[in-house]
Design a protein around this motif. Structure first.
Motif, PDB file in Angstrom:
ATOM      1  N   VAL A   3       0.824  -1.206   0.000  1.00 54.47           N
ATOM      2  CA  VAL A   3       0.000   0.000   0.000  1.00 54.47           C
ATOM      3  C   VAL A   3       0.863   1.264   0.000  1.00 54.47           C
ATOM      4  CG1 VAL A   3      -1.719   1.312   1.325  1.00 54.47           C
ATOM      5  CG2 VAL A   3      -1.933  -1.169   1.110  1.00 54.47           C
ATOM      6  N   GLY A   4       2.080   1.161   0.540  1.00 54.04           N
ATOM      7  CA  GLY A   4       2.962   2.324   0.648  1.00 54.04           C
ATOM      8  C   GLY A   4       3.139   3.106  -0.645  1.00 54.04           C
ATOM      9  N   PRO A   5       3.478   2.457  -1.763  1.00 57.37           N
ATOM     10  CA  PRO A   5       3.620   3.201  -3.027  1.00 57.37           C
ATOM     11  C   PRO A   5       2.335   3.911  -3.452  1.00 57.37           C
ATOM     12  CG  PRO A   5       4.640   1.042  -3.203  1.00 57.37           C
ATOM     13  CD  PRO A   5       3.891   1.047  -1.910  1.00 57.37           C
ATOM     14  N   CYS A   6       1.192   3.294  -3.159  1.00 55.56           N
ATOM     15  CA  CYS A   6      -0.084   3.937  -3.498  1.00 55.56           C
ATOM     16  C   CYS A   6      -0.274   5.207  -2.677  1.00 55.56           C
ATOM     17  CB  CYS A   6      -1.243   2.975  -3.246  1.00 55.56           C
ATOM     18  SG  CYS A   6      -1.195   1.466  -4.244  1.00 55.56           S
ATOM     19  N   LEU A   7       0.130   5.153  -1.401  1.00 52.72           N
ATOM     20  CA  LEU A   7       0.019   6.337  -0.549  1.00 52.72           C
ATOM     21  C   LEU A   7       0.949   7.443  -1.026  1.00 52.72           C
ATOM     22  CD1 LEU A   7      -0.219   4.752   3.023  1.00 52.72           C
ATOM     23  CD2 LEU A   7      -2.051   5.795   1.678  1.00 52.72           C
ATOM     24  N   PHE A   8       2.145   7.069  -1.487  1.00 51.11           N
ATOM     25  CA  PHE A   8       3.059   8.081  -2.028  1.00 51.11           C
ATOM     26  C   PHE A   8       2.417   8.798  -3.207  1.00 51.11           C
ATOM     27  CE2 PHE A   8       5.898   8.960  -5.602  1.00 51.11           C
ATOM     28  CZ  PHE A   8       6.626  10.016  -5.077  1.00 51.11           C
ATOM     29  N   MET A   9       1.815   8.027  -4.102  1.00 51.80           N
ATOM     30  CA  MET A   9       1.184   8.620  -5.277  1.00 51.80           C
ATOM     31  C   MET A   9      -0.008   9.483  -4.895  1.00 51.80           C
ATOM     32  SD  MET A   9       1.349   5.332  -7.824  1.00 51.80           S
ATOM     33  CE  MET A   9       0.418   6.167  -9.097  1.00 51.80           C
ATOM     34  N   LEU A  10      -0.662   9.129  -3.786  1.00 49.14           N
ATOM     35  CA  LEU A  10      -1.814   9.894  -3.328  1.00 49.14           C
ATOM     36  C   LEU A  10      -1.390  11.198  -2.668  1.00 49.14           C
ATOM     37  CD1 LEU A  10      -4.856  10.138  -2.738  1.00 49.14           C
ATOM     38  CD2 LEU A  10      -4.478   8.784  -0.669  1.00 49.14           C
ATOM     39  N   ILE A  11      -0.340  11.136  -1.843  1.00 52.61           N
ATOM     40  CA  ILE A  11       0.073  12.304  -1.064  1.00 52.61           C
ATOM     41  C   ILE A  11       0.862  13.302  -1.902  1.00 52.61           C
ATOM     42  CG2 ILE A  11       1.514  13.063   0.863  1.00 52.61           C
ATOM     43  CD1 ILE A  11       0.776  10.436   2.267  1.00 52.61           C
ATOM     44  N   ALA A  12       1.828  12.806  -2.669  1.00 51.34           N
ATOM     45  CA  ALA A  12       2.676  13.709  -3.456  1.00 51.34           C
ATOM     46  C   ALA A  12       1.866  14.338  -4.586  1.00 51.34           C
ATOM     47  CB  ALA A  12       3.865  12.944  -4.025  1.00 51.34           C
ATOM     48  N   PRO A  44       0.887  15.890  -8.197  1.00 52.42           N
ATOM     49  CA  PRO A  44       1.309  15.481  -9.543  1.00 52.42           C
ATOM     50  C   PRO A  44       2.539  16.244 -10.026  1.00 52.42           C
ATOM     51  CG  PRO A  44      -1.072  15.741  -9.456  1.00 52.42           C
ATOM     52  CD  PRO A  44      -0.539  16.251  -8.155  1.00 52.42           C
ATOM     53  N   GLU A  45       2.630  17.534  -9.649  1.00 52.46           N
ATOM     54  CA  GLU A  45       3.777  18.339 -10.074  1.00 52.46           C
ATOM     55  C   GLU A  45       5.078  17.790  -9.506  1.00 52.46           C
ATOM     56  OE1 GLU A  45       0.089  20.393 -10.491  1.00 52.46           O
ATOM     57  OE2 GLU A  45       1.016  19.546  -8.690  1.00 52.46           O
ATOM     58  N   TRP A  46       5.062  17.427  -8.216  1.00 56.57           N
ATOM     59  CA  TRP A  46       6.269  16.891  -7.593  1.00 56.57           C
ATOM     60  C   TRP A  46       6.598  15.508  -8.132  1.00 56.57           C
ATOM     61  CZ3 TRP A  46      10.056  19.170  -5.286  1.00 56.57           C
ATOM     62  CH2 TRP A  46       9.847  20.412  -4.670  1.00 56.57           C
ATOM     63  N   GLN A  47       5.576  14.707  -8.378  1.00 52.73           N
ATOM     64  CA  GLN A  47       5.835  13.381  -8.944  1.00 52.73           C
ATOM     65  C   GLN A  47       6.521  13.496 -10.302  1.00 52.73           C
ATOM     66  OE1 GLN A  47       2.709  10.372  -8.762  1.00 52.73           O
ATOM     67  NE2 GLN A  47       1.667  11.522  -7.158  1.00 52.73           N
ATOM     68  N   LYS A  48       6.085  14.457 -11.108  1.00 51.71           N
ATOM     69  CA  LYS A  48       6.689  14.639 -12.431  1.00 51.71           C
ATOM     70  C   LYS A  48       8.123  15.130 -12.323  1.00 51.71           C
ATOM     71  CE  LYS A  48       2.325  15.538 -14.821  1.00 51.71           C
ATOM     72  NZ  LYS A  48       1.482  16.565 -15.493  1.00 51.71           N
ATOM     73  N   LYS A  49       8.394  15.969 -11.306  1.00 50.36           N
ATOM     74  CA  LYS A  49       9.752  16.469 -11.128  1.00 50.36           C
ATOM     75  C   LYS A  49      10.693  15.369 -10.639  1.00 50.36           C
ATOM     76  CE  LYS A  49       8.525  21.295 -10.142  1.00 50.36           C
ATOM     77  NZ  LYS A  49       8.516  22.370  -9.107  1.00 50.36           N
ATOM     78  N   ILE A  50      10.209  14.562  -9.685  1.00 47.87           N
ATOM     79  CA  ILE A  50      11.063  13.527  -9.098  1.00 47.87           C
ATOM     80  C   ILE A  50      11.166  12.306 -10.010  1.00 47.87           C
ATOM     81  CG2 ILE A  50      11.404  12.033  -7.094  1.00 47.87           C
ATOM     82  CD1 ILE A  50       9.714  14.054  -5.485  1.00 47.87           C
ATOM     83  N   PHE A  51      10.012  11.855 -10.514  1.00 45.03           N
ATOM     84  CA  PHE A  51       9.964  10.659 -11.368  1.00 45.03           C
ATOM     85  C   PHE A  51       9.193  10.992 -12.644  1.00 45.03           C
ATOM     86  CE2 PHE A  51       9.788   9.078  -6.907  1.00 45.03           C
ATOM     87  CZ  PHE A  51      11.061   8.524  -6.851  1.00 45.03           C
ATOM     88  N   ALA A 106       8.906   9.779 -15.511  1.00 44.85           N
ATOM     89  CA  ALA A 106       8.310   8.706 -16.315  1.00 44.85           C
ATOM     90  C   ALA A 106       7.324   7.843 -15.529  1.00 44.85           C
ATOM     91  CB  ALA A 106       9.417   7.814 -16.884  1.00 44.85           C
ATOM     92  N   LEU A 107       7.036   8.230 -14.286  1.00 47.56           N
ATOM     93  CA  LEU A 107       6.237   7.360 -13.420  1.00 47.56           C
ATOM     94  C   LEU A 107       4.857   7.068 -13.991  1.00 47.56           C
ATOM     95  CD1 LEU A 107       6.062   5.859 -10.705  1.00 47.56           C
ATOM     96  CD2 LEU A 107       5.102   7.949  -9.712  1.00 47.56           C
ATOM     97  N   LEU A 108       4.147   8.111 -14.421  1.00 47.55           N
ATOM     98  CA  LEU A 108       2.763   7.946 -14.872  1.00 47.55           C
ATOM     99  C   LEU A 108       2.610   8.041 -16.386  1.00 47.55           C
ATOM    100  CD1 LEU A 108       0.918  10.014 -12.113  1.00 47.55           C
ATOM    101  CD2 LEU A 108       1.113   7.531 -12.292  1.00 47.55           C
ATOM    102  N   VAL A 109       3.719   7.887 -17.097  1.00 47.82           N
ATOM    103  CA  VAL A 109       3.639   7.939 -18.559  1.00 47.82           C
ATOM    104  C   VAL A 109       2.804   6.783 -19.091  1.00 47.82           C
ATOM    105  CG1 VAL A 109       4.977   7.727 -20.684  1.00 47.82           C
ATOM    106  CG2 VAL A 109       5.803   9.189 -18.831  1.00 47.82           C
ATOM    107  N   ASP A 110       2.975   5.610 -18.497  1.00 46.64           N
ATOM    108  CA  ASP A 110       2.243   4.414 -18.923  1.00 46.64           C
ATOM    109  C   ASP A 110       1.669   3.748 -17.678  1.00 46.64           C
ATOM    110  OD1 ASP A 110       1.292   2.011 -19.847  1.00 46.64           O
ATOM    111  OD2 ASP A 110       3.034   1.556 -21.091  1.00 46.64           O
TER     112      ASP A 110
END
Length: 239
Positions: free
Chosen positions: A186-195, A197-204, A206-210
């Motif tokens: 569940v941890g990775p799902c919580l990261f995606m929920l809390i962070a 979208p702007e920060w996710q794109k900066k850090i990773f 390619a995370l949500l590209v596919d």
């Protein structure tokens, strides 16, 4: 001469069309007002957070009487608690979790279906879904109003998920390895929920590209870990 027959039906007064009972109409209007308040409040709480959101703004944006929040929810606290519960239910409903975890599918397929549902919803954050932003705010700055969400949403789903993971590991859901494994999944799902979208794109970037590839990776990663833990548990039981 025979008396002329008269059309008796023509002389009967026509019955007025039945109108829905006033109480039923009032209940329908009340339900619509409640739902409208819930939707608007979700957007306002997502934008401003619990502290800075006001019942006055919510009612104005919902075109509702200022007393409507108290009438339907007992006040701002009750409204926020209802918004939290609704947000969690929309992320993944108890019915869907029950259907997946209690199905005849294999453990791997159950896990894949569940992650596909959760990650798919989290990936919609760019579309401005208020539900995820409200949950993110609550996780980052918890309030004392989570009780209903925990009781009616989180705990029932957690029992179903830990039961599924326990089946994959071959141990009871109360085993410590089940709790540790659940947190790891569940941890990775919580990261995606809390962070954001702007920060996710900066850090990773390619995370949500596919999203499909991300889900496949998360399932493979989780199953690999579960299989390793299951092997350790079997080895320990033989000693």
């Amino acid at each position: 001469m025979r008396p002329r027959k008269t059309d008796r039906t023509a002389s009967k007064p026509r019955r007025a069309a039945k109108r829905p009972p006033a109480r039923a109409a009032a209940r329908e209007d009340g339900a619509q007002t409640r739902q409208q308040l819930l939707e608007v409040a979700g957007r306002v709480f997502a934008e401003r957070g619990y502290v800075y959101a006001t019942s006055k703004e919510i009612c104005e944006r919902a075109n509702a009487n200022i007393a409507a929040v108290n009438y339907h929810f007992g006040g701002k606290d009750g409204l926020y608690a209802a918004v939290l519960e609704e947000a969690h239910a929309r992320l993944v409903s108890i019915d869907i979790v029950t259907e997946i975890t209690q199905s005849a599918a294999s453990g791997a397929d159950k896990l894949r279906l569940l992650l596909r549902k959760i990650v798919g919803e989290v990936a919609k954050r760019d579309e401005g879904a208020w539900e995820l932003r409200v949950l993110s705010r609550e996780l980052m700055a918890p309030t004392s109003l989570m009780d209903n969400m925990m009781k009616n949403q989180v705990m029932p789903k957690a029992r179903l998920v830990t039961g599924m993971i326990g089946d994959i590991l071959g141990v009871p859901p109360t085993h410590p390895a089940v709790s540790r494994s659940t947190v790891s999944i569940v941890g990775p799902c919580l990261f995606m929920l809390i962070a954001s979208p702007e920060w996710q794109k900066k850090i990773f970037p390619a995370l949500l590209v596919d999203t499909d590839s991300l889900i496949d990776h998360m399932v493979a990663f989780a199953l690999g870990g579960l299989q390793s833990i299951a092997a350790q548990l079997r080895g320990a039981s033989r000693k």
